[in-house]
Design an enzyme around this catalytic site. Structure first.
Site, PDB file in Angstrom:
ATOM      1  N   TYR A   1      28.347 -33.961 -29.047  1.00 51.07           N
ATOM      2  CA  TYR A   1      29.547 -33.446 -29.699  1.00 51.07           C
ATOM      3  C   TYR A   1      29.108 -32.775 -30.990  1.00 51.07           C
ATOM      4  O   TYR A   1      28.796 -33.432 -31.975  1.00 51.07           O
ATOM      5  CB  TYR A   1      30.557 -34.565 -29.967  1.00 51.07           C
ATOM      6  CG  TYR A   1      31.808 -34.079 -30.660  1.00 51.07           C
ATOM      7  CD1 TYR A   1      32.483 -32.944 -30.212  1.00 51.07           C
ATOM      8  CD2 TYR A   1      32.300 -34.737 -31.785  1.00 51.07           C
ATOM      9  CE1 TYR A   1      33.616 -32.492 -30.846  1.00 51.07           C
ATOM     10  CE2 TYR A   1      33.445 -34.291 -32.424  1.00 51.07           C
ATOM     11  CZ  TYR A   1      34.100 -33.172 -31.953  1.00 51.07           C
ATOM     12  OH  TYR A   1      35.238 -32.707 -32.594  1.00 51.07           O
TER      13      TYR A   1
ATOM     14  N   ASN B   1      35.487 -33.542 -23.051  1.00 48.55           N
ATOM     15  CA  ASN B   1      35.943 -34.002 -24.356  1.00 48.55           C
ATOM     16  C   ASN B   1      37.342 -34.571 -24.126  1.00 48.55           C
ATOM     17  O   ASN B   1      38.279 -33.822 -23.832  1.00 48.55           O
ATOM     18  CB  ASN B   1      35.978 -32.853 -25.359  1.00 48.55           C
ATOM     19  CG  ASN B   1      36.471 -33.292 -26.729  1.00 48.55           C
ATOM     20  OD1 ASN B   1      37.387 -34.087 -26.854  1.00 48.55           O
ATOM     21  ND2 ASN B   1      35.870 -32.748 -27.776  1.00 48.55           N
TER      22      ASN B   1
ATOM     23  N   ASP C   1      30.597 -30.789 -25.727  1.00 48.95           N
ATOM     24  CA  ASP C   1      31.408 -29.869 -26.502  1.00 48.95           C
ATOM     25  C   ASP C   1      30.534 -29.318 -27.621  1.00 48.95           C
ATOM     26  O   ASP C   1      30.260 -30.015 -28.600  1.00 48.95           O
ATOM     27  CB  ASP C   1      32.630 -30.621 -27.050  1.00 48.95           C
ATOM     28  CG  ASP C   1      33.505 -29.756 -27.938  1.00 48.95           C
ATOM     29  OD1 ASP C   1      33.194 -28.564 -28.108  1.00 48.95           O
ATOM     30  OD2 ASP C   1      34.502 -30.286 -28.471  1.00 48.95           O
TER      31      ASP C   1
ATOM     32  N   ASP D   1      43.119 -31.715 -24.733  1.00 49.30           N
ATOM     33  CA  ASP D   1      43.152 -30.283 -24.995  1.00 49.30           C
ATOM     34  C   ASP D   1      41.940 -29.591 -24.372  1.00 49.30           C
ATOM     35  O   ASP D   1      41.943 -28.367 -24.219  1.00 49.30           O
ATOM     36  CB  ASP D   1      43.255 -29.980 -26.490  1.00 49.30           C
ATOM     37  CG  ASP D   1      42.189 -30.670 -27.327  1.00 49.30           C
ATOM     38  OD1 ASP D   1      41.480 -31.553 -26.801  1.00 49.30           O
ATOM     39  OD2 ASP D   1      42.072 -30.337 -28.521  1.00 49.30           O
ATOM     40  N   HIS D   2      40.932 -30.361 -23.995  1.00 50.41           N
ATOM     41  CA  HIS D   2      39.818 -29.878 -23.183  1.00 50.41           C
ATOM     42  C   HIS D   2      40.062 -30.282 -21.721  1.00 50.41           C
ATOM     43  O   HIS D   2      40.907 -31.123 -21.443  1.00 50.41           O
ATOM     44  CB  HIS D   2      38.497 -30.504 -23.627  1.00 50.41           C
ATOM     45  CG  HIS D   2      38.063 -30.129 -25.008  1.00 50.41           C
ATOM     46  ND1 HIS D   2      36.982 -29.314 -25.258  1.00 50.41           N
ATOM     47  CD2 HIS D   2      38.555 -30.489 -26.223  1.00 50.41           C
ATOM     48  CE1 HIS D   2      36.830 -29.183 -26.567  1.00 50.41           C
ATOM     49  NE2 HIS D   2      37.769 -29.884 -27.174  1.00 50.41           N
TER      50      HIS D   2
END
Length: 289
Positions: free
Chosen positions: A119, A8, A178, A279-280
């Site tokens: 997603y 992601n 994700d 952030d992933h």
């Protein structure tokens, strides 16, 4: 050896500024699946996906969602929800999501394998758990929670159909992406505090549990790391979560049994050249397939 990564990237343009292009060019992946690309085709950075062939569903919501599968050679077939598939109808609860850029799958041309990128909606809390004093977002009466649960119910049926369709074509099946659900206590650093947090609700975990079995789909990373806390793939940008490795494992490789058995290594690329790409973090698995 077949190297497959899922990531992601939380915006292709931001990821490129952090070094995604160099990671992609040097990591040696045969297949890369992406979520939250967040960019219409005509606004993609030049050379956004390097030398890879691209199956891409950007969706129609500006600045949100978007999924892709990158392959070394052109795919034998591509399917996404934005293009009706006469052979596989969408369950009713997924039809509202067809223009959101949430799912794309490809049949690899040189390997009997179908790879999908998903997603799954982040969701929210049910109404009875919503406390305005503890929420960053305004209470919504459980609307985001209900939307996620309906999505998951429909996707369970769609996933079973996709897996069976691959098997009918003599192919293994791999769902990556994700999922916005942490499966067990090993998948959340502070699990005691997370029992009433979206992504770790009992009903969400039960849904993921129902998708997994030795005969259907196997969590590849957990198979290779059965007793490890993590390896986490998402950390908040806030505070010291990343430095303390207080993360969540919500990015998955879910593979049909034969493919899962061929997996020989699974790593999380926490950073590239000292920089977080998102952030992933990419989850990279090598399959002796």
């Amino acid at each position: 050896m077949l190297r497959i990564a899922t990531a992601n990237i939380n915006g292709i343009r931001a990821a490129h500024r952090r070094g995604f292009g160099d990671w992609l060019a040097t990591r040696g992946c045969d297949v890369v699946t992406l979520q939250e690309v967040r960019c219409p085709v005509d606004a993609l950075p030049e050379g956004a996906f390097g030398d890879y062939q691209v199956a891409y569903d950007a969706g129609s919501i500006a600045g949100r969602n978007g999924v892709a599968v990158l392959t070394r050679s052109p795919a034998a077939a591509v399917r996404s929800w934005s293009v009706p598939d006469p052979d596989r109808a969408l369950p009713r609860t997924l039809r509202r999501h067809v223009d959101e850029g949430r799912y794309v799958e490809v049949e690899l041309a040189d390997v009997p394998l179908t790879v999908a990128s998903l997603y799954l909606p982040k969701g929210g809390l049910p109404a009875h758990l919503q406390d305005p004093k503890r929420m960053r977002e305004a209470p919504d009466g459980g609307a985001r929670y209900q939307r996620k649960m309906e999505f998951m119910a429909g996707f369970a049926r769609y996933l079973a159909a996709a897996r069976k369709a691959a098997a009918a074509r003599g192919r293994e099946f791999l769902l990556t992406g994700d999922l916005n659900v942490a499966h067990s206590r090993l998948d959340v650093a502070n699990w005691r505090r997370s029992n009433q947090v979206e992504g770790f609700l009992p009903e969400e975990r039960a849904w993921l549990d129902a998708q997994l079995s030795p005969r259907t789909l196997v969590d590849v990373v957990r198979r290779l790391h059965p007793d490890v806390e993590g390896p986490y793939s998402w950390w908040s940008w806030l505070g010291q979560a990343y430095a303390k490795d207080a993360g969540w494992r919500i990015d998955y490789h879910l593979a049909t049994p034969a493919l899962a058995r061929s997996a020989v290594s699974a790593v999380v690329d926490r950073e590239h050249a000292g920089v977080r790409l998102s952030d992933h973090a990419p989850v990279v698995v090598d399959y002796a397939f």
